[in-house]
Design a protein around this motif. Sequence first.
Motif, PDB file in Angstrom:
ATOM      1  N   ASP A  13       0.865  -1.179   0.035  1.00  0.00           N
ATOM      2  CA  ASP A  13       0.046  -0.104  -0.055  1.00  0.00           C
ATOM      3  C   ASP A  13       0.877   1.229  -0.036  1.00  0.00           C
ATOM      4  N   PRO A  14       0.727   1.874  -1.087  1.00  0.00           N
ATOM      5  CA  PRO A  14       1.815   3.288  -1.014  1.00  0.00           C
ATOM      6  C   PRO A  14       1.430   4.278  -0.062  1.00  0.00           C
ATOM      7  N   GLY A  15       0.272   4.325   0.494  1.00  0.00           N
ATOM      8  CA  GLY A  15       0.093   5.141   1.799  1.00  0.00           C
ATOM      9  C   GLY A  15       0.794   4.809   2.826  1.00  0.00           C
ATOM     10  N   LYS A  16       1.262   3.553   2.999  1.00  0.00           N
ATOM     11  CA  LYS A  16       1.862   3.221   4.196  1.00  0.00           C
ATOM     12  C   LYS A  16       3.192   2.806   4.007  1.00  0.00           C
ATOM     13  N   ALA A  17       4.095   3.503   2.957  1.00  0.00           N
ATOM     14  CA  ALA A  17       5.277   3.142   2.704  1.00  0.00           C
ATOM     15  C   ALA A  17       6.278   3.794   3.403  1.00  0.00           C
ATOM     16  N   GLY A  18       6.060   4.548   4.404  1.00  0.00           N
ATOM     17  CA  GLY A  18       6.927   5.244   5.211  1.00  0.00           C
ATOM     18  C   GLY A  18       7.305   6.747   5.039  1.00  0.00           C
TER      19      GLY A  18
END
Length: 278
Positions: free
Chosen positions: A86-91
Amino acid sequence: AVLVLVLLSVPTTTAATAPAYGLSPVSDPAELHNSHPHVLFTISNPGSATECDMISTRDTPLEAARVGTLTKNFQVSGPGGGCASDPGKAGKHLRYLGAEVRRPETEGPKERVRLCGGETRRVEVELAYEWEHDGVYTVRLLPLSTGACTSFEVRGSVGFMAGLKAKQEAGKKRAREERAAFSAAHFTYDQSCTSSHVAALTKWHADAKDKLANAQACTESTCSTLVDTWFGASTTQSEFSAVTANFNTMAAKADLTRYHCAGSYCQSYIFAYVYPGD
């Protein structure tokens, strides 16, 4: 470490058949020596040969084909992620180091390209970001429905970033030395500026300072029409003082300006650009 790179904008089109996008590494691993890593961006028209469309290149990777990366098209984040994540949880998001441009609201003819069915356009895109460490990076194109994603390893990031910082510091030192050779109340310029450039800059610089002085003198009451138009009819003098403070800062730094007359991104449809470190 794995980081995710997300593209914020893709070329707009009104074609009946949606274009297909692709990303791939130019080199894997990417050894950072003299430049940032690059990816190959592709856009294809899967329609018939008679189905053509004019595609906007503004604020997209396609601009790099003409003059280089002109704006922050990407979001670099991590660690963690990958094409299946998930790109939104990539850091953490990495800082963009490339140019930011300003241009007219109306798009120019040079900012559109023709793409017919069966055709593909390819362009290498430099990923100018603050690479904090080595690792495997994932590059993802948005919107997610495009499905374009690729990964590659980055090496030599620490030494590369140290070299960039040293280069920036050397540039600042050179600018200070050049300023010392000029009068205290005058802008400076480098060897790229001809005598005709300097004559024009002198006129434009004085005009800009005059406009700044007028802006500094404005109050909520003396410039009520402008204040109401730009900031709203309910703006108080106290609130407007924050705007005036910015003009004061600009005026104080105006004569510290250093002009370079051979800009890399100077085009008919670009009237200004700046780097985050400037």
